[in-house]
Design a protein around this motif. Sequence first.
Motif, PDB file in Angstrom:
ATOM      1  N   ALA A 150      39.664 -29.420 -27.557  1.00  0.00           N
ATOM      2  CA  ALA A 150      39.551 -30.281 -26.378  1.00  0.00           C
ATOM      3  C   ALA A 150      40.625 -29.949 -25.348  1.00  0.00           C
ATOM      4  O   ALA A 150      40.341 -29.830 -24.143  1.00  0.00           O
ATOM      5  CB  ALA A 150      39.656 -31.749 -26.791  1.00  0.00           C
ATOM      6  N   VAL A 151      41.874 -29.769 -25.801  1.00  0.00           N
ATOM      7  CA  VAL A 151      42.964 -29.429 -24.882  1.00  0.00           C
ATOM      8  C   VAL A 151      42.723 -28.054 -24.256  1.00  0.00           C
ATOM      9  O   VAL A 151      42.980 -27.843 -23.061  1.00  0.00           O
ATOM     10  CB  VAL A 151      44.318 -29.455 -25.625  1.00  0.00           C
ATOM     11  CG1 VAL A 151      45.441 -28.955 -24.710  1.00  0.00           C
ATOM     12  CG2 VAL A 151      44.630 -30.872 -26.101  1.00  0.00           C
ATOM     13  N   THR A 152      42.222 -27.117 -25.049  1.00  0.00           N
ATOM     14  CA  THR A 152      41.914 -25.778 -24.530  1.00  0.00           C
ATOM     15  C   THR A 152      40.911 -25.851 -23.391  1.00  0.00           C
ATOM     16  O   THR A 152      41.095 -25.232 -22.339  1.00  0.00           O
ATOM     17  CB  THR A 152      41.354 -24.883 -25.652  1.00  0.00           C
ATOM     18  OG1 THR A 152      42.348 -24.707 -26.663  1.00  0.00           O
ATOM     19  CG2 THR A 152      40.949 -23.517 -25.107  1.00  0.00           C
ATOM     20  N   PHE A 153      39.854 -26.615 -23.584  1.00  0.00           N
ATOM     21  CA  PHE A 153      38.797 -26.684 -22.570  1.00  0.00           C
ATOM     22  C   PHE A 153      39.275 -27.393 -21.306  1.00  0.00           C
ATOM     23  O   PHE A 153      38.996 -26.944 -20.200  1.00  0.00           O
ATOM     24  CB  PHE A 153      37.568 -27.399 -23.128  1.00  0.00           C
ATOM     25  CG  PHE A 153      36.994 -26.751 -24.364  1.00  0.00           C
ATOM     26  CD1 PHE A 153      37.220 -25.407 -24.626  1.00  0.00           C
ATOM     27  CD2 PHE A 153      36.247 -27.481 -25.273  1.00  0.00           C
ATOM     28  CE1 PHE A 153      36.704 -24.806 -25.767  1.00  0.00           C
ATOM     29  CE2 PHE A 153      35.728 -26.895 -26.406  1.00  0.00           C
ATOM     30  CZ  PHE A 153      35.956 -25.548 -26.660  1.00  0.00           C
ATOM     31  N   VAL A 154      39.991 -28.500 -21.473  1.00  0.00           N
ATOM     32  CA  VAL A 154      40.394 -29.312 -20.319  1.00  0.00           C
ATOM     33  C   VAL A 154      41.567 -28.682 -19.570  1.00  0.00           C
ATOM     34  O   VAL A 154      41.595 -28.691 -18.333  1.00  0.00           O
ATOM     35  CB  VAL A 154      40.755 -30.743 -20.767  1.00  0.00           C
ATOM     36  CG1 VAL A 154      41.321 -31.546 -19.597  1.00  0.00           C
ATOM     37  CG2 VAL A 154      39.532 -31.449 -21.339  1.00  0.00           C
ATOM     38  N   CYS A 155      42.527 -28.119 -20.304  1.00  0.00           N
ATOM     39  CA  CYS A 155      43.772 -27.669 -19.680  1.00  0.00           C
ATOM     40  C   CYS A 155      43.865 -26.164 -19.443  1.00  0.00           C
ATOM     41  O   CYS A 155      44.541 -25.734 -18.509  1.00  0.00           O
ATOM     42  CB  CYS A 155      44.967 -28.112 -20.525  1.00  0.00           C
ATOM     43  SG  CYS A 155      45.115 -29.892 -20.724  1.00  0.00           S
ATOM     44  N   LEU A 156      43.227 -25.356 -20.300  1.00  0.00           N
ATOM     45  CA  LEU A 156      43.392 -23.910 -20.191  1.00  0.00           C
ATOM     46  C   LEU A 156      42.187 -23.203 -19.579  1.00  0.00           C
ATOM     47  O   LEU A 156      42.340 -22.384 -18.679  1.00  0.00           O
ATOM     48  CB  LEU A 156      43.703 -23.314 -21.568  1.00  0.00           C
ATOM     49  CG  LEU A 156      45.013 -23.759 -22.217  1.00  0.00           C
ATOM     50  CD1 LEU A 156      45.235 -23.006 -23.522  1.00  0.00           C
ATOM     51  CD2 LEU A 156      46.192 -23.546 -21.280  1.00  0.00           C
ATOM     52  N   PHE A 157      41.004 -23.502 -20.089  1.00  0.00           N
ATOM     53  CA  PHE A 157      39.820 -22.828 -19.559  1.00  0.00           C
ATOM     54  C   PHE A 157      39.593 -23.143 -18.081  1.00  0.00           C
ATOM     55  O   PHE A 157      38.941 -22.368 -17.378  1.00  0.00           O
ATOM     56  CB  PHE A 157      38.583 -23.233 -20.357  1.00  0.00           C
ATOM     57  CG  PHE A 157      38.417 -22.490 -21.661  1.00  0.00           C
ATOM     58  CD1 PHE A 157      39.437 -21.708 -22.178  1.00  0.00           C
ATOM     59  CD2 PHE A 157      37.235 -22.582 -22.375  1.00  0.00           C
ATOM     60  CE1 PHE A 157      39.298 -21.036 -23.381  1.00  0.00           C
ATOM     61  CE2 PHE A 157      37.066 -21.910 -23.590  1.00  0.00           C
ATOM     62  CZ  PHE A 157      38.096 -21.142 -24.084  1.00  0.00           C
ATOM     63  N   THR A 158      40.112 -24.258 -17.611  1.00  0.00           N
ATOM     64  CA  THR A 158      39.889 -24.659 -16.219  1.00  0.00           C
ATOM     65  C   THR A 158      40.914 -24.058 -15.266  1.00  0.00           C
ATOM     66  O   THR A 158      40.837 -24.297 -14.056  1.00  0.00           O
ATOM     67  CB  THR A 158      39.932 -26.190 -16.099  1.00  0.00           C
ATOM     68  OG1 THR A 158      41.166 -26.684 -16.652  1.00  0.00           O
ATOM     69  CG2 THR A 158      38.775 -26.826 -16.843  1.00  0.00           C
ATOM     70  N   ARG A 159      41.881 -23.325 -15.799  1.00  0.00           N
ATOM     71  CA  ARG A 159      42.855 -22.700 -14.910  1.00  0.00           C
ATOM     72  C   ARG A 159      42.176 -21.632 -14.065  1.00  0.00           C
ATOM     73  O   ARG A 159      41.292 -20.926 -14.510  1.00  0.00           O
ATOM     74  CB  ARG A 159      43.984 -22.055 -15.728  1.00  0.00           C
ATOM     75  CG  ARG A 159      44.940 -23.059 -16.356  1.00  0.00           C
ATOM     76  CD  ARG A 159      45.982 -22.366 -17.193  1.00  0.00           C
ATOM     77  NE  ARG A 159      46.934 -23.314 -17.745  1.00  0.00           N
ATOM     78  CZ  ARG A 159      47.901 -22.995 -18.600  1.00  0.00           C
ATOM     79  NH1 ARG A 159      48.027 -21.740 -18.993  1.00  0.00           N
ATOM     80  NH2 ARG A 159      48.718 -23.910 -19.051  1.00  0.00           N
ATOM     81  N   GLY A 160      42.625 -21.497 -12.856  1.00  0.00           N
ATOM     82  CA  GLY A 160      42.032 -20.490 -11.982  1.00  0.00           C
ATOM     83  C   GLY A 160      41.598 -21.097 -10.672  1.00  0.00           C
ATOM     84  O   GLY A 160      41.770 -22.297 -10.426  1.00  0.00           O
ATOM     85  N   ASP A 161      41.003 -20.285  -9.839  1.00  0.00           N
ATOM     86  CA  ASP A 161      40.626 -20.687  -8.487  1.00  0.00           C
ATOM     87  C   ASP A 161      39.330 -21.490  -8.510  1.00  0.00           C
ATOM     88  O   ASP A 161      38.252 -20.957  -8.771  1.00  0.00           O
ATOM     89  CB  ASP A 161      40.466 -19.443  -7.614  1.00  0.00           C
ATOM     90  CG  ASP A 161      40.187 -19.808  -6.157  1.00  0.00           C
ATOM     91  OD1 ASP A 161      39.829 -18.892  -5.406  1.00  0.00           O
ATOM     92  OD2 ASP A 161      40.342 -20.994  -5.795  1.00  0.00           O
ATOM     93  N   ASP A 162      39.439 -22.784  -8.229  1.00  0.00           N
ATOM     94  CA  ASP A 162      38.253 -23.630  -8.152  1.00  0.00           C
ATOM     95  C   ASP A 162      37.411 -23.327  -6.918  1.00  0.00           C
ATOM     96  O   ASP A 162      36.288 -23.811  -6.792  1.00  0.00           O
ATOM     97  CB  ASP A 162      38.661 -25.111  -8.115  1.00  0.00           C
ATOM     98  CG  ASP A 162      38.681 -25.703  -9.517  1.00  0.00           C
ATOM     99  OD1 ASP A 162      38.246 -25.008 -10.442  1.00  0.00           O
ATOM    100  OD2 ASP A 162      39.137 -26.841  -9.677  1.00  0.00           O
ATOM    101  N   GLY A 163      37.963 -22.544  -5.987  1.00  0.00           N
ATOM    102  CA  GLY A 163      37.225 -22.246  -4.767  1.00  0.00           C
ATOM    103  C   GLY A 163      36.067 -21.288  -4.993  1.00  0.00           C
ATOM    104  O   GLY A 163      35.157 -21.199  -4.169  1.00  0.00           O
ATOM    105  N   GLU A 164      36.087 -20.552  -6.095  1.00  0.00           N
ATOM    106  CA  GLU A 164      35.005 -19.632  -6.425  1.00  0.00           C
ATOM    107  C   GLU A 164      33.866 -20.433  -7.056  1.00  0.00           C
ATOM    108  O   GLU A 164      34.070 -21.124  -8.053  1.00  0.00           O
ATOM    109  CB  GLU A 164      35.530 -18.575  -7.398  1.00  0.00           C
ATOM    110  CG  GLU A 164      34.755 -17.273  -7.347  1.00  0.00           C
ATOM    111  CD  GLU A 164      33.477 -17.348  -8.159  1.00  0.00           C
ATOM    112  OE1 GLU A 164      33.533 -17.912  -9.265  1.00  0.00           O
ATOM    113  OE2 GLU A 164      32.433 -16.872  -7.676  1.00  0.00           O
TER     114      GLU A 164
END
Length: 239
Positions: A150-164
Amino acid sequence: MDQDLSGIRQRAENDLVLSFLAVRRAIGLLGLFLPLALIAYGILSGEGIRGSLSSYYYSPMREIFVGTLCAQAVFLWSYEGYRPVEANWLTDRNLSRAAALGAAGIALWPTIPEPGAPEVVCTLTQCVFGLQFTRVVHFAAALLFFGAMAVTFVCLFTRGDDGEPLKRGANRIYRACGWIIIAALLLIGLVQFTPLGSDLESWNPVFWLEVLASAAIATSWSVKGRRLQTVVRAIAGVR
């Protein structure tokens, strides 16, 4: 010469990307395979659905249960993810290895058998440490596995440019999967430690909540492995 070196470097990078994708997809497939296999067994055998995924340790599906979780643990342990730019304990590698330990713990420290379950030879952990202690370790391992995911999905996988757009669509799936797991864990705790569990026992709520959490894990890793791109595009509003 420079062009040759560049081509070799590019092939190596492509192989690395394909390796990452293969590991991610394998984790996703295993997360989906286990609950589907157990459901199919329950239906085809006429036995019906049991109280939890872990209770299938005391069934003819024992080898499938243990083998799938151990395979998932191996893939999770081998997953490196992105290297952090600076020192940080919250990394892909650390969380995937925590989840790997949790998955292995679920398999090797089985829960207590349900009433009426056929007797099996006790495992080493049960013989040495006793059933109750083994059950506590099993519960902690499950919490570690699902919590790390759960922490991986919410905190790590979401890192990056949300503008794409595609990344934005994928991030919505990651967050949804992470919060679904958290909600499932809270509901499992509610069912396990309150009188509500007795009222809903015939519905096997723990089993279905674990299936839901497993499906969320499978979905998130599949998206990370660049599968389900049609779904990602639809959520991102990209044709």
